[in-house]
Design a protein around this motif. Structure first.
Motif, mmCIF file in Angstrom:
data_model
loop_
_atom_site.group_PDB
_atom_site.id
_atom_site.type_symbol
_atom_site.label_atom_id
_atom_site.label_comp_id
_atom_site.label_asym_id
_atom_site.label_seq_id
_atom_site.Cartn_x
_atom_site.Cartn_y
_atom_site.Cartn_z
ATOM 1 N N HIS A 60 31.295 67.235 148.248
ATOM 2 C CA HIS A 60 32.173 67.899 149.225
ATOM 3 C C HIS A 60 33.599 67.983 148.693
ATOM 4 O O HIS A 60 34.243 69.031 148.802
ATOM 5 C CB HIS A 60 32.163 67.153 150.555
ATOM 6 C CG HIS A 60 30.795 67.038 151.147
ATOM 7 N ND1 HIS A 60 30.522 66.196 152.201
ATOM 8 C CD2 HIS A 60 29.616 67.633 150.833
ATOM 9 C CE1 HIS A 60 29.246 66.279 152.508
ATOM 10 N NE2 HIS A 60 28.677 67.149 151.689
ATOM 11 N N ARG A 61 34.092 66.909 148.103
ATOM 12 C CA ARG A 61 35.439 66.915 147.527
ATOM 13 C C ARG A 61 35.527 67.935 146.392
ATOM 14 O O ARG A 61 36.520 68.663 146.274
ATOM 15 C CB ARG A 61 35.829 65.520 147.031
ATOM 16 C CG ARG A 61 36.272 64.591 148.150
ATOM 17 C CD ARG A 61 36.913 63.324 147.602
ATOM 18 N NE ARG A 61 35.980 62.523 146.815
ATOM 19 C CZ ARG A 61 35.133 61.647 147.325
ATOM 20 N NH1 ARG A 61 35.081 61.458 148.633
ATOM 21 N NH2 ARG A 61 34.339 60.954 146.543
ATOM 22 N N SER A 104 25.395 71.724 150.935
ATOM 23 C CA SER A 104 25.422 70.396 150.349
ATOM 24 C C SER A 104 24.923 69.397 151.385
ATOM 25 O O SER A 104 25.250 69.510 152.566
ATOM 26 C CB SER A 104 26.855 70.052 149.937
ATOM 27 O OG SER A 104 26.914 68.762 149.387
ATOM 28 N N ASP A 105 24.167 68.434 150.948
ATOM 29 C CA ASP A 105 23.696 67.379 151.834
ATOM 30 C C ASP A 105 24.899 66.648 152.425
ATOM 31 O O ASP A 105 25.895 66.397 151.735
ATOM 32 C CB ASP A 105 22.821 66.401 151.042
ATOM 33 C CG ASP A 105 22.131 65.396 151.913
ATOM 34 O OD1 ASP A 105 22.818 64.500 152.452
ATOM 35 O OD2 ASP A 105 20.910 65.499 152.080
ATOM 36 N N ALA A 106 24.820 66.300 153.687
ATOM 37 C CA ALA A 106 25.933 65.644 154.389
ATOM 38 C C ALA A 106 26.346 64.336 153.727
ATOM 39 O O ALA A 106 27.508 63.935 153.804
ATOM 40 C CB ALA A 106 25.549 65.403 155.849
ATOM 41 N N ALA A 107 25.433 63.671 153.046
ATOM 42 C CA ALA A 107 25.736 62.382 152.431
ATOM 43 C C ALA A 107 26.456 62.505 151.083
ATOM 44 O O ALA A 107 26.960 61.507 150.565
ATOM 45 C CB ALA A 107 24.442 61.591 152.236
ATOM 46 N N ARG A 108 26.539 63.699 150.527
ATOM 47 C CA ARG A 108 27.115 63.877 149.180
ATOM 48 C C ARG A 108 28.629 64.106 149.247
ATOM 49 O O ARG A 108 29.124 65.186 148.952
ATOM 50 C CB ARG A 108 26.399 65.018 148.462
ATOM 51 C CG ARG A 108 24.917 64.723 148.258
ATOM 52 C CD ARG A 108 24.228 65.730 147.381
ATOM 53 N NE ARG A 108 24.740 65.610 146.028
ATOM 54 C CZ ARG A 108 24.976 66.647 145.231
ATOM 55 N NH1 ARG A 108 24.727 67.874 145.640
ATOM 56 N NH2 ARG A 108 25.441 66.475 144.010
ATOM 57 N N THR A 109 29.361 63.075 149.584
ATOM 58 C CA THR A 109 30.806 63.216 149.785
ATOM 59 C C THR A 109 31.550 63.601 148.506
ATOM 60 O O THR A 109 32.546 64.316 148.569
ATOM 61 C CB THR A 109 31.401 61.938 150.393
ATOM 62 O OG1 THR A 109 31.068 60.823 149.557
ATOM 63 C CG2 THR A 109 30.848 61.695 151.799
ATOM 64 N N ASP A 110 31.092 63.145 147.344
ATOM 65 C CA ASP A 110 31.730 63.560 146.090
ATOM 66 C C ASP A 110 31.575 65.067 145.893
ATOM 67 O O ASP A 110 32.509 65.742 145.456
ATOM 68 C CB ASP A 110 31.136 62.823 144.890
ATOM 69 C CG ASP A 110 31.532 61.352 144.840
ATOM 70 O OD1 ASP A 110 32.508 60.972 145.516
ATOM 71 O OD2 ASP A 110 30.859 60.595 144.115
ATOM 72 N N GLY A 150 34.790 73.753 154.479
ATOM 73 C CA GLY A 150 33.713 73.269 155.345
ATOM 74 C C GLY A 150 33.827 73.957 156.697
ATOM 75 O O GLY A 150 34.740 73.666 157.457
ATOM 76 N N SER A 209 33.770 70.680 146.044
ATOM 77 C CA SER A 209 33.765 72.019 146.639
ATOM 78 C C SER A 209 35.120 72.372 147.234
ATOM 79 O O SER A 209 35.605 73.494 147.079
ATOM 80 C CB SER A 209 32.682 72.116 147.716
ATOM 81 O OG SER A 209 31.421 71.843 147.150
ATOM 82 N N GLU A 210 35.734 71.425 147.895
ATOM 83 C CA GLU A 210 37.052 71.660 148.492
ATOM 84 C C GLU A 210 38.109 71.908 147.433
ATOM 85 O O GLU A 210 39.001 72.734 147.630
ATOM 86 C CB GLU A 210 37.431 70.487 149.398
ATOM 87 C CG GLU A 210 36.596 70.458 150.661
ATOM 88 C CD GLU A 210 36.706 69.170 151.446
ATOM 89 O OE1 GLU A 210 37.274 68.171 150.928
ATOM 90 O OE2 GLU A 210 36.207 69.150 152.584
#
Length: 103
Positions: free
Chosen positions: A84-85, A76-82, A94, A87-88
């Protein structure tokens, strides 16, 4: 490499989600095979409706075992914080920092 496209009768057959799967035979982890998931996209009109969760559960529960992959790796691109959430919430951890080189 496989491109997965999800359509829906509810959207008149329009694409609601896509992602790319790549099966990678490995040297690490005693030669285990990994399944790389990239370019996960869900239509903005379909988000928060369970589409992404269902697709990722299919990857972990069906695709990975059938392809002999003991590890599912998601980028995932580092800027895609939504993202990341999301995926978690699906128990992805991560664990690495990636780099790329382009010309």
């Amino acid at each position: 490499m496989t491109l997965v496209v999800q359509t829906s009768c509810a959207t008149d057959g329009r694409v609601v989600a896509t992602f790319q799967l790549t099966r990678i035979p490995g040297m690490a982890r005693r030669g285990s095979t990994r399944l790389l998931v990239e370019a996960v996209r869900v239509s903005s009109t379909q988000r928060s409706g369970g589409v992404g969760t269902a697709l990722m559960r299919w990857v972990t529960d069906e695709a990975a075992p059938s392809l002999g992959a003991s590890l599912v790796q998601l980028t995932s691109d580092a800027a895609r914080t939504d993202a990341h959430r999301f995926s978690e919430r699906l128990d992805f951890v991560g664990s690495h920092v990636g780099f790329k080189f382009t010309r």
